[in-house]
Design an enzyme around this catalytic site. Structure first.
Site, short mmCIF file in Angstrom:
data_model
loop_
_atom_site.label_atom_id
_atom_site.label_comp_id
_atom_site.label_asym_id
_atom_site.label_seq_id
_atom_site.Cartn_x
_atom_site.Cartn_y
_atom_site.Cartn_z
N SER A 80 1.27 51.14 132.93
CA SER A 80 2.31 51.46 131.96
C SER A 80 1.81 52.57 131.04
O SER A 80 1.53 53.68 131.50
CB SER A 80 2.72 50.20 131.20
OG SER A 80 3.88 50.43 130.44
N GLU A 126 10.65 46.38 138.07
CA GLU A 126 10.13 46.88 136.80
C GLU A 126 11.05 46.57 135.62
O GLU A 126 10.63 46.03 134.59
CB GLU A 126 9.95 48.41 136.86
CG GLU A 126 8.90 48.90 137.84
CD GLU A 126 7.49 48.92 137.27
OE1 GLU A 126 7.28 48.38 136.17
OE2 GLU A 126 6.60 49.46 137.94
N HIS A 165 7.87 44.39 135.25
CA HIS A 165 6.91 45.37 134.74
C HIS A 165 5.63 44.66 134.28
O HIS A 165 5.68 43.77 133.45
CB HIS A 165 7.54 46.13 133.58
CG HIS A 165 6.70 47.23 133.03
ND1 HIS A 165 6.34 48.34 133.76
CD2 HIS A 165 6.13 47.40 131.80
CE1 HIS A 165 5.61 49.14 133.00
NE2 HIS A 165 5.46 48.58 131.81
#
Length: 550
Positions: A221, A336, A430
């Site tokens: 990320s 995600e 995610h």
């Protein structure tokens, strides 16, 4: 021996008369691993067959007059410094207790530039992984239990995790800061911290049995975004040799002094922050309480295109070949945006309305868009559109560019779902790959709201991914006797499908990359933003002349 400076004896026990960091009584070093650095001697902890050192300062504290300057030299100490505990997390705002990612640090400070090392007791010229945590460049720390590096070290890697400045303290640019800086630019302080940590690793990791000529940077990320920055920063050149990139993005970023792609200049944003807080001088800003400043600034942290630390937009750096040519392993998760639904617009009331809305935005590209994101699954198409625009396109783009440059490049799609995630409608959300990548699957390790893996298959998947990740760090090729051969992307667009079983496949999400590549190119040529300017939330697509696309 693994190192001339790391040892398990009482040799330095008599030197441990005080802890230089805080003046407390010396630690009992007779049963602790010791390491001698240029800064001084550290006493870590034995954890099984591993030597673990935590809270090692790699740069000067960025406090007082050092707020918003490049990181200074790492401090030295006398005697033996206790390295049994993590350093405090960098200043950050609180996260709601209901958040999936709620995992508050136990201690927070502006004096936070520390790193941690896990190493096998007999490590010698071992591959090194430097982990850069995620958290939107505003939250997180290297001390999160999920990021414990023991499983990597058990497999022969010297594992390093890093704290770096966050939020307004890490990424604010301002004309006065630029004017006082030796290189004439401001912002990117958190990125400069990461570079300083890599320099520390280059100069010191041999003492822990690591090979400074075999360093892999790894992030997820915002950490993956940081790895992308490092790939394009000339100041990071030569400090790493491979990259693992989990769920990156390649959005448009603010430029230091000029408005671009729908964003004000970074310096203008900094001026607005000062104005909103009633700050008229740098001295006043540096005197403001760090936590209060962070909580009240309303600042969106991201890198600044400054011509020095970040010379170009990431897309331009990769397009012009101005990036580090290194082996990469990169990918994204199929679900995600299931944990980021705030980004997603509400579905329209019918398939016909959806198709009409897309047609109004995409003109002659409507058919291509609807082929990939059809109207027969509105919620699924909306989530997939955002997933690909933010993460999927960026991950595949990096892999393609490195492969075209002749580098080994490996891509994955994490599509694994387990019962707790499925029950929460969070399949492959995610960051959900992280417990598997780190081998940290137990409930007491994970954040309190995290859906917990709980089966034998989960552990088998994790063990295989650890094999792939650690072998890539060692040799530049991901391999595991428990999984399929992971072919490089240049072999028919090969990738690893990490689902209920692991399979080697080709052409991930056909047409996705090509569509988003064309859309970003058109937005960019028209001087428009491309981040989140997609799908039902998009402005009508315009060409470079400013005309609506038809």
């Amino acid at each position: 021996m693994a190192s001339q400076t790391r040892f398990r004896t009482l040799l330095l026990a008599i030197a441990a008369t005080a802890l230089s960091a805080c003046g407390n009584p010396a630690p009992e070093v007779s049963a602790r691993p010791l390491v001698e650095l240029r800064q001084g001697v550290l006493a870590g902890e034995y954890e099984g067959k591993l030597d673990v050192f935590r809270g090692i300062p790699y740069a000067a504290p960025p406090v007082g007059s050092a707020r918003w300057i490049a990181p200074g030299p790492a401090p030295a100490w006398e005697g033996v410094r206790d390295a049994s505990s993590f350093g405090p997390a960098c200043i950050q705002p609180p996260v709601p207790e209901t958040s999936l990612y709620y995992d508050p640090p136990t201690e927070i400070s502006e004096d936070c530039l520390t790193l941690n090392v896990w190493a096998g007791a007999d490590a010698e010229t071992a591959p090194v992984i430097v982990w850069i945590h995620g958290g939107s460049l505003r939250i997180g720390s290297s001390a999160e239990p999920m990021y414990d590096g023991s499983e990597f070290a058990d497999r022969g890697v010297v594992f390093v995790s890093v704290n770096y400045r966050l939020g307004v303290l890490g990424y604010l640019a301002h004309a006065d800061l630029s004017a006082e800086a030796p290189d004439g630019v401001s912002g990117n302080y958190g990125l400069r911290d990461q570079i300083a940590a890599l320099q520390w690793v280059r100069d010191n990791i041999h003492a822990f049995g690591g090979d400074p000529e075999n360093v892999t940077i790894m992030g997820e990320s915002a950490g993956a975004l940081s790895v992308s920055y490092l790939l394009t920063s000339p100041q990071a050149e030569g400090l790493f040799h491979k990259a693992i990139i989990e769920s990156p993005n390649a959005r448009n970023f603010p430029e230091l002094k000029t408005a671009a792609y729908g964003l004000p200049s970074a310096e203008a944003t900094g001026a607005s922050v000062f104005e909103s807080l009633g700050l008229e001088t740098l001295d006043a800003a540096r005197a403001m309480d760090a936590q209060d400043l962070t909580n009240r600034a309303g600042f969106f942290a991201q890198g600044t295109i400054d011509g020095k630390v970040l010379p170009l937009q990431i897309v331009d750096a990769f397009d012009t070949g101005r990036f580090a040519k290194v082996p990469v392993l990169a990918g994204f998760n199929s679900g995600e945006v299931r944990s980021q639904r705030a980004f997603a617009p509400r579905p329209p009331d019918s398939a016909e309305t959806y198709e009409a809305e897309i047609a109004a935005r995409y003109g002659d590209m409507t058919e291509a868009f609807l082929d990939i994101y059809p109207a027969d699954d509105l919620q699924g198409s909306i989530l997939a559109t955002l997933r690909d625009a933010i993460y999927g396109w960026a991950a595949e783009r990096i892999v393609r560019k490195e492969a075209a440059a002749g580098q080994p490049a490996f891509m994955y799609v994490f599509d694994y779902c387990y019962p707790a995630a499925e029950a929460a409608d969070l399949c492959a959300f995610h960051a959900s790959e992280l417990p598997f990548v780190f081998g940290n699957l137990d409930s007491e390790i994970l954040p309190p709201n995290w859906p917990v893996p709980d089966g034998d298959q989960d552990r088998a998947i994790s063990d295989t991914l650890l094999d792939y990740w650690t072998s890539f760090a060692a040799t530049g090729r991901p391999e595991s006797v428990y999984g399929p051969v992971w072919s490089s992307y240049d072999q028919d667009q090969s990738y690893l499908d990490i689902g209920q079983t692991l399979r080697s496949r080709t052409d991930p999400m056909p047409g996705m990359f090509e569509l988003h590549e064309q859309l970003v190119a058109q937005r960019k040529a028209a001087g428009e933003p491309w981040f989140l300017n997609i799908g039902l939330g998009a402005q009508p697509l315009r060409d470079a002349a400013g005309d609506d696309a038809e």
